[in-house]
Write a protein that holds these residues in place. Structure first.
Motif, PDB file in Angstrom:
ATOM      1  N   LEU A   1      64.993  44.250 -15.081  1.00 51.51           N
ATOM      2  CA  LEU A   1      64.483  44.567 -13.740  1.00 51.51           C
ATOM      3  C   LEU A   1      64.509  43.306 -12.879  1.00 51.51           C
ATOM      4  CD1 LEU A   1      61.341  46.864 -14.291  1.00 51.51           C
ATOM      5  CD2 LEU A   1      63.770  47.470 -14.300  1.00 51.51           C
ATOM      6  N   SER A   2      64.940  43.478 -11.637  1.00 44.72           N
ATOM      7  CA  SER A   2      64.935  42.321 -10.730  1.00 44.72           C
ATOM      8  C   SER A   2      63.530  42.198 -10.142  1.00 44.72           C
ATOM      9  CB  SER A   2      65.955  42.532  -9.609  1.00 44.72           C
ATOM     10  OG  SER A   2      65.357  43.289  -8.571  1.00 44.72           O
TER      11      SER A   2
ATOM     12  N   GLU B   1      62.702  42.435  -7.274  1.00 44.92           N
ATOM     13  CA  GLU B   1      62.484  43.382  -6.162  1.00 44.92           C
ATOM     14  C   GLU B   1      62.160  44.786  -6.673  1.00 44.92           C
ATOM     15  OE1 GLU B   1      65.635  41.320  -5.270  1.00 44.92           O
ATOM     16  OE2 GLU B   1      63.906  40.096  -4.678  1.00 44.92           O
ATOM     17  N   HIS B   2      62.367  45.017  -7.963  1.00 48.18           N
ATOM     18  CA  HIS B   2      62.064  46.343  -8.518  1.00 48.18           C
ATOM     19  C   HIS B   2      60.549  46.538  -8.528  1.00 48.18           C
ATOM     20  CE1 HIS B   2      61.627  49.652 -11.334  1.00 48.18           C
ATOM     21  NE2 HIS B   2      62.937  49.855 -11.280  1.00 48.18           N
ATOM     22  N   GLU B   3      60.106  47.675  -8.029  1.00 45.47           N
ATOM     23  CA  GLU B   3      58.661  47.899  -7.878  1.00 45.47           C
ATOM     24  C   GLU B   3      57.875  47.806  -9.180  1.00 45.47           C
ATOM     25  OE1 GLU B   3      57.496  51.323  -5.663  1.00 45.47           O
ATOM     26  OE2 GLU B   3      58.864  50.811  -4.007  1.00 45.47           O
TER      27      GLU B   3
ATOM     28  N   SER C   1      58.710  45.685 -11.629  1.00 47.17           N
ATOM     29  CA  SER C   1      58.835  44.373 -12.279  1.00 47.17           C
ATOM     30  C   SER C   1      57.510  43.640 -12.129  1.00 47.17           C
ATOM     31  CB  SER C   1      59.964  43.559 -11.647  1.00 47.17           C
ATOM     32  OG  SER C   1      59.570  43.084 -10.367  1.00 47.17           O
TER      33      SER C   1
ATOM     34  N   TYR D   1      57.245  41.600  -8.888  1.00 44.14           N
ATOM     35  CA  TYR D   1      56.851  42.449  -7.756  1.00 44.14           C
ATOM     36  C   TYR D   1      55.346  42.721  -7.813  1.00 44.14           C
ATOM     37  CZ  TYR D   1      57.181  46.257  -4.329  1.00 44.14           C
ATOM     38  OH  TYR D   1      57.040  47.055  -3.222  1.00 44.14           O
TER      39      TYR D   1
ATOM     40  N   GLU E   1      62.838  55.652 -17.935  1.00 42.24           N
ATOM     41  CA  GLU E   1      63.057  54.493 -17.052  1.00 42.24           C
ATOM     42  C   GLU E   1      62.348  53.231 -17.522  1.00 42.24           C
ATOM     43  OE1 GLU E   1      62.237  55.160 -12.924  1.00 42.24           O
ATOM     44  OE2 GLU E   1      63.420  57.003 -12.921  1.00 42.24           O
TER      45      GLU E   1
END
Ligand code: PGA
Length: 255
Positions: A72-73, A75-77, A79, A82, A174
């Motif tokens: 997950l980057s 910016e992924h909600e 992560s 984030y 996911e």
């Protein structure tokens, strides 16, 4: 171990926020090891309030997080970068360049782990490590196993953890299966540890943590060997502890 039992989640969050803000006031350039999850959200809200009231100042604080999902980057909600930005860092006066979370998208994850431990060493170690606890006894993503790792490493999430964390995702499919986590050594080397737990679903593991055998099958039980651990839990999480007066501090509403 110092054990503080509070009435409910809200009071747990307030007591923990006071513990952490007092610590920062005694050491303004503290290195804080931080945690994500449902449990510390209320604590972060309280610390944001204390920062706005100028009761605590984060301008000289450095933070280093326990773990991050692989794949997950930031910016992924879901992560953890984030989570930290949106539940805490964006609302306090911390210098974002001094907030560290493992990079779950690093090309070379093993190298990322080595660099993360180097970073902790460069910072002079962690002064205060905040922890939650999984109902399976994990701390960070150090899952129950035959053996544990000292340093930061990549790990497979336990089935229980994937299930527990699926509540934050649209579907269980996911949920990432792998993560980078600080090791047990990294956690145990922190000078002080503050662990939070709330709710009845944590009551059994809290009993193991406080009075069970020390075993890699309950990674949190290692904390029994640490010199300075403060455990802040609500009454629901303390349900299975047989406490006698004097063995613990029961927080009153005045904190
Ligand atoms: P939770 O997670 O705060 O969402 O219960 C705790 C943990 O897994 O460490």
């Amino acid at each position: 171990m110092k054990l503080i039992v509070t009435k409910d989640y809200e009071e747990m969050s307030k007591v923990a926020a006071k513990e952490i803000s007092d610590f920062i006031n005694s050491k303004p350039e503290a290195v804080l090891g931080l945690a994500t999850g449902g449990t510390p959200k209320g604590l972060y809200e309280e610390l944001i309030k204390l920062n706005k009231q100028e009761i605590v100042d984060f301008s000289n604080v450095t933070s280093i997080n326990l773990d991050e999902y692989i794949g997950l980057s930031g910016e992924h909600e879901q992560s953890y970068r984030y989570f930290m930005d949106h539940n805490f860092f964006n609302y306090i006066n911390i210098d974002k360049s001094k907030t560290f979370v493992p990079n779950g998208l690093a090309d070379n994850i093993d190298l990322e782990c080595i660099e993360y431990d180097k970073k902790i060493a460069e910072l002079g170690g962690i002064d205060l490590q905040l922890l939650g606890i999984g109902s399976n006894g994990h701390i960070g993503f150090n899952e129950p196993a035959e053996y544990l790792y000292m340093g930061t490493h990549q790990t497979n999430l336990a089935k229980d953890t994937i299930e527990a964390n699926s509540r934050f995702f649209k579907s269980i499919d996911e949920v990432p299966r792998k993560a980078i986590t600080m090791g047990i050594g990294g956690i145990m080397k922190a000078k002080k540890i503050v662990l939070l737990a709330s709710g009845e679903n944590k009551a059994e593991v809290v009993k193991e943590l406080v009075s069970g055998k020390i075993t890699t099958e309950v990674p949190a039980s290692m904390l029994q060997m640490h010199r300075d651990v403060v455990i802040v839990i609500d009454e629901a999480a303390a349900k299975f502890l047989s406490l006698h007066s004097g063995e613990y501090i029961k927080s009153s509403s005045g904190l």
